[in-house]
Motif scaffolding. Structure first.
Motif, PDB file in Angstrom:
ATOM      1  N   MET A  75      -7.781   9.412  -9.050  1.00  0.00           N
ATOM      2  CA  MET A  75      -6.810  10.321  -9.670  1.00  0.00           C
ATOM      3  C   MET A  75      -5.627   9.513 -10.178  1.00  0.00           C
ATOM      4  O   MET A  75      -5.269   8.504  -9.595  1.00  0.00           O
ATOM      5  N   PRO A  76      -4.996  10.012 -11.258  1.00  0.00           N
ATOM      6  CA  PRO A  76      -3.817   9.305 -11.745  1.00  0.00           C
ATOM      7  C   PRO A  76      -2.695   9.352 -10.713  1.00  0.00           C
ATOM      8  O   PRO A  76      -2.601  10.320  -9.957  1.00  0.00           O
ATOM      9  N   VAL A  77      -1.860   8.328 -10.709  1.00  0.00           N
ATOM     10  CA  VAL A  77      -0.769   8.293  -9.750  1.00  0.00           C
ATOM     11  C   VAL A  77       0.289   9.327 -10.120  1.00  0.00           C
ATOM     12  O   VAL A  77       0.789  10.048  -9.276  1.00  0.00           O
ATOM     13  N   SER A  78       0.625   9.406 -11.408  1.00  0.00           N
ATOM     14  CA  SER A  78       1.750  10.266 -11.768  1.00  0.00           C
ATOM     15  C   SER A  78       1.544  11.129 -13.009  1.00  0.00           C
ATOM     16  O   SER A  78       2.413  11.915 -13.358  1.00  0.00           O
ATOM     17  N   LYS A 105      -4.259  11.554  -2.534  1.00  0.00           N
ATOM     18  CA  LYS A 105      -4.871  11.703  -3.851  1.00  0.00           C
ATOM     19  C   LYS A 105      -6.053  10.751  -3.925  1.00  0.00           C
ATOM     20  O   LYS A 105      -5.935   9.586  -3.525  1.00  0.00           O
ATOM     21  N   ALA A 106      -7.180  11.221  -4.457  1.00  0.00           N
ATOM     22  CA  ALA A 106      -8.349  10.352  -4.573  1.00  0.00           C
ATOM     23  C   ALA A 106      -7.980   9.132  -5.406  1.00  0.00           C
ATOM     24  O   ALA A 106      -7.142   9.200  -6.306  1.00  0.00           O
ATOM     25  N   LEU A 107      -8.646   8.034  -5.079  1.00  0.00           N
ATOM     26  CA  LEU A 107      -8.365   6.766  -5.751  1.00  0.00           C
ATOM     27  C   LEU A 107      -8.520   6.861  -7.268  1.00  0.00           C
ATOM     28  O   LEU A 107      -7.871   6.148  -8.024  1.00  0.00           O
ATOM     29  N   PHE A 162       0.819  -1.220   0.000  1.00  0.00           N
ATOM     30  CA  PHE A 162       0.000   0.000   0.000  1.00  0.00           C
ATOM     31  C   PHE A 162       0.853   1.270   0.000  1.00  0.00           C
ATOM     32  O   PHE A 162       0.432   2.310  -0.481  1.00  0.00           O
ATOM     33  N   ASP A 215       3.286   1.870  -1.837  1.00  0.00           N
ATOM     34  CA  ASP A 215       3.654   2.228  -3.211  1.00  0.00           C
ATOM     35  C   ASP A 215       2.434   2.374  -4.116  1.00  0.00           C
ATOM     36  O   ASP A 215       2.557   2.404  -5.335  1.00  0.00           O
ATOM     37  N   ALA A 216       1.247   2.413  -3.513  1.00  0.00           N
ATOM     38  CA  ALA A 216       0.023   2.456  -4.320  1.00  0.00           C
ATOM     39  C   ALA A 216      -0.441   3.893  -4.577  1.00  0.00           C
ATOM     40  O   ALA A 216      -1.625   4.184  -4.548  1.00  0.00           O
ATOM     41  N   GLY A 217       0.477   4.785  -4.818  1.00  0.00           N
ATOM     42  CA  GLY A 217       0.095   6.169  -5.128  1.00  0.00           C
ATOM     43  C   GLY A 217      -0.025   7.012  -3.876  1.00  0.00           C
ATOM     44  O   GLY A 217      -0.093   6.492  -2.762  1.00  0.00           O
TER      45      GLY A 217
END
Ligand code: SF4
Lengths: 367, 219
Positions: A316-319, A312-314, A304, A306-308
């Motif tokens: 939303m893009p990570v990067s 940030k909302a789930l 978890f 490393d899961a973004g």
């Protein structure tokens, strides 16, 4: 828990501590409910546990923060939950035991020999494979100690996200080469009780199940007891109606947050986190993170960390960034211009190569 | 790779690549189309019909007289599908969060139940439209691989989104990852398939209206 108790049995221990059968039954009823067993099982559990000998438990702590131990010691004394720890024989736990050094290690060896094949091994913390020297106890590497102690165990309970899935030590870039218990031990039943830290009552519930039935509870694909990890936080969250109505807090201190609206936009990972926090809650059923105003960070899920980003909302893009899209648009436009240039030069070349045919030429061909 | 890892990949590098291909592809196609150019029309317009292109954008989007009766499935199915899809994409709260993170713009969402209903409507419309396409001899004759591809690409995100929301078939985290992958497939292929009409439809309607206006067949 009738009249004459076997010496060394749990029943005897309970009697000595002045725990009445009524109190003990209450505890067992709570446990059966927690484990999703039929209510009638409460008396069976009471009977089984009180007859059982105190279960020998060896607790090994590897790369960990002691949070798991901190958590389980708060399984709410003086309630009966806490007692489960008086009912087991915690033969080795280097934070809680009085002995130290050689005497401590001796206690572990004694327990292993005396209860060969019967003791329960609890592990918290991950195991570093990068270099055995990263984490040692009494000069023994975590890896060696785990292999040695697991050999004679009846079952292993991995508590905490580090022992179950690698946890924080395993987070990118995993400097110690941390792995979970299940990555190393393949030939023993392993119950994963993840969480950072796990809920105390989940730990005691798993122990109660083991004491009652002598086997491990039903597990899911990630080795977690289904009775505690069968549903997501989101599906049990009391803020769920707000989520469904589209009522969200935008910041941690806005009007919506004060009204207790859903924390999805603030990064809540409840929808993808399987745990019992929303139902069992913490601190004797007082509250849990979402109730105190902070989204779920998903601490009981593998990797978890490393899961973004946590906030940030789930959805939303990570990067991905707007700049990245700008670059892509520029590259696409450049390619479009190149194609246009190519198309136009093909057209121009065709035009240039075009020869006019005169009527005379056509008539000559006809002949 | 566990389910959460897969979801992280879907929200991370996979999404980045899909978005890059999508944005670059759309820019490329638009430049390519506009770059084709048209020969200067030296003739005087037949009728003086300013705004014919703009009017056609509206009129071509509505069924001409009598057509609704003749082709109810095509018109009604088409409208239901497109509106349902539009609502699902732009009015579901988690989706708005996605747009907000990319553009900084946010707007109010609809309740999950309403979005859910429009997704169901869109899926049903897609199914009906496919059945109609297969049963209608002319439509079937006109259909190519590209049409069926576009249909599939449009269906998958709706279906996976619906199933994730209702916890159907697969475990939620895994289904959510599948939903993202299906959207990514759609994004990556949209510029290069018939789905590019998302961007070109009103451009071509305007062009048709304008050129026909000049030729005297004003809308
Ligand atoms: S606060 Fe989190 S878990 Fe609760 S409804 Fe909102 S998103 Fe779901």
């Amino acid at each position: 828990m009738k009249q004459a108790e076997q010496p060394g049995s749990v029943g005897e221990g309970l009697k000595q501590r002045g725990i009445t059968r009524r109190e003990f039954l209450k505890f067992c009823t709570a446990m059966t409910a927690m484990l999703a067993l039929p209510p009638a099982m409460a008396s069976v559990m009471a009977e089984a546990i009180s007859k059982a000998r105190r279960q020998s438990v060896i607790w090994l702590s590897f790369q960990e923060c002691t949070g798991c131990t901190e958590s389980i010691t708060r399984s709410h004394s003086p309630t009966l939950e806490n007692l489960i720890f008086d009912l087991i024989s915690l033969d080795y736990h280097h934070t809680l035991q009085a002995a130290s050094g050689a005497a401590a290690e001796h206690a572990r060896e004694l327990a292993m020999k005396g209860n060969e094949g019967k003791y329960l091994l609890i592990v918290d913390g991950s195991i570093p494979l990068g270099n055995p020297g990263y984490s040692t106890i009494a000069g023994i590497s975590n890896y060696d100690m785990l292999l040695e102690t697991a050999r004679g165990a009846a079952a292993i309970v991995a508590v905490g996200t580090c022992a179950t899935y690698g946890g924080l030590p395993k987070a990118d870039p995993n400097p110690t080469g941390a792995v979970s218990v299940g990555d190393i031990i393949k030939d023993k039943p392993i119950i994963n009780v993840p969480g950072c830290p796990p809920i105390p009552v989940v730990m005691t519930g798993v122990l109660a199940h083991f004491l009652t039935f002598g086997n491990i509870p039903e597990l899911d694909a990630l080795g977690r007891p289904k009775s505690f990890y069968g549903e997501t936080i989101h599906d049990r969250c009391y803020r769920r109606p707000f989520y469904d109505q589209g009522k969200f807090a935008q910041t941690f201190d806005d009007e919506a947050a004060r009204k207790g609206w859903c924390l999805f936009k603030l990064g809540c990972k409840g929808p993808v986190t399987y745990n019992a926090c929303a139902t069992t809650k913490w601190n004797d059923g007082t509250s849990f993170p979402i109730q105190s105003g902070h989204g779920c960070i998903g601490c009981s899920e593998p990797n978890f960390w490393d899961a973004g980003p946590l906030y940030k909302a789930l959805s939303m893009p990570v990067s991905a960034t707007a700049a990245m899209l700008g670059g892509a648009a520029a590259a696409g436009a450049a390619a479009g211009v190149a194609i246009t240039w190519h198309n136009r030069s093909t057209k121009a070349a065709a035009k240039a190569a075009h020869e006019k045919v005169t009527v005379q030429e056509l008539m000559r061909e006809e002949k | 790779m566990n389910h959460l890892d897969l979801l992280t990949f879907a929200r991370g590098s996979a999404l980045n690549w899909a978005l890059i291909i999508f944005v670059a592809g759309v820019a490329l196609r638009l430049f390519e189309i506009f770059g084709l150019g048209r020969k200067a029309d030296l003739a005087r317009p037949r009728t003086d019909s300013p705004g014919s292109g703009w009017r056609t954008i509206v009129t071509r989007s509505l069924p001409p007289e009598g057509m609704l009766k003749r082709e109810p499935v095509t018109y009604i199915g088409g409208f239901v599908f497109h509106i349902g899809l539009f609502v699902a994409i732009f009015f579901f709260a988690p989706h708005i969060e996605f747009f907000r993170s990319m553009t900084g713009l946010g707007w109010p969402s609809l309740s999950s139940a309403l979005v859910d209903a429009s997704v169901v409507a869109a899926i049903v419309a897609l199914a009906v439209l496919l059945a109609h396409r297969l049963n209608h001899p002319v439509k079937r004759l006109l259909s190519t691989f590209g049409d069926y591809l576009a249909w599939t690409l449009a269906l998958l995100p709706l279906l996976t989104g619906y199933m994730a929301y209702h916890h159907l078939m697969l475990e939620y985290t895994l289904m959510l990852a599948m939903h993202l992958f299906s959207v990514e497939l759609l994004l990556a292929l949209l510029p290069f398939t018939k789905l590019f009409h998302t961007f070109s439809v009103f451009i071509s309607r305007w062009y048709n209206g304008d050129i026909f206006g000049r030729k005297g067949v004003a809308s």
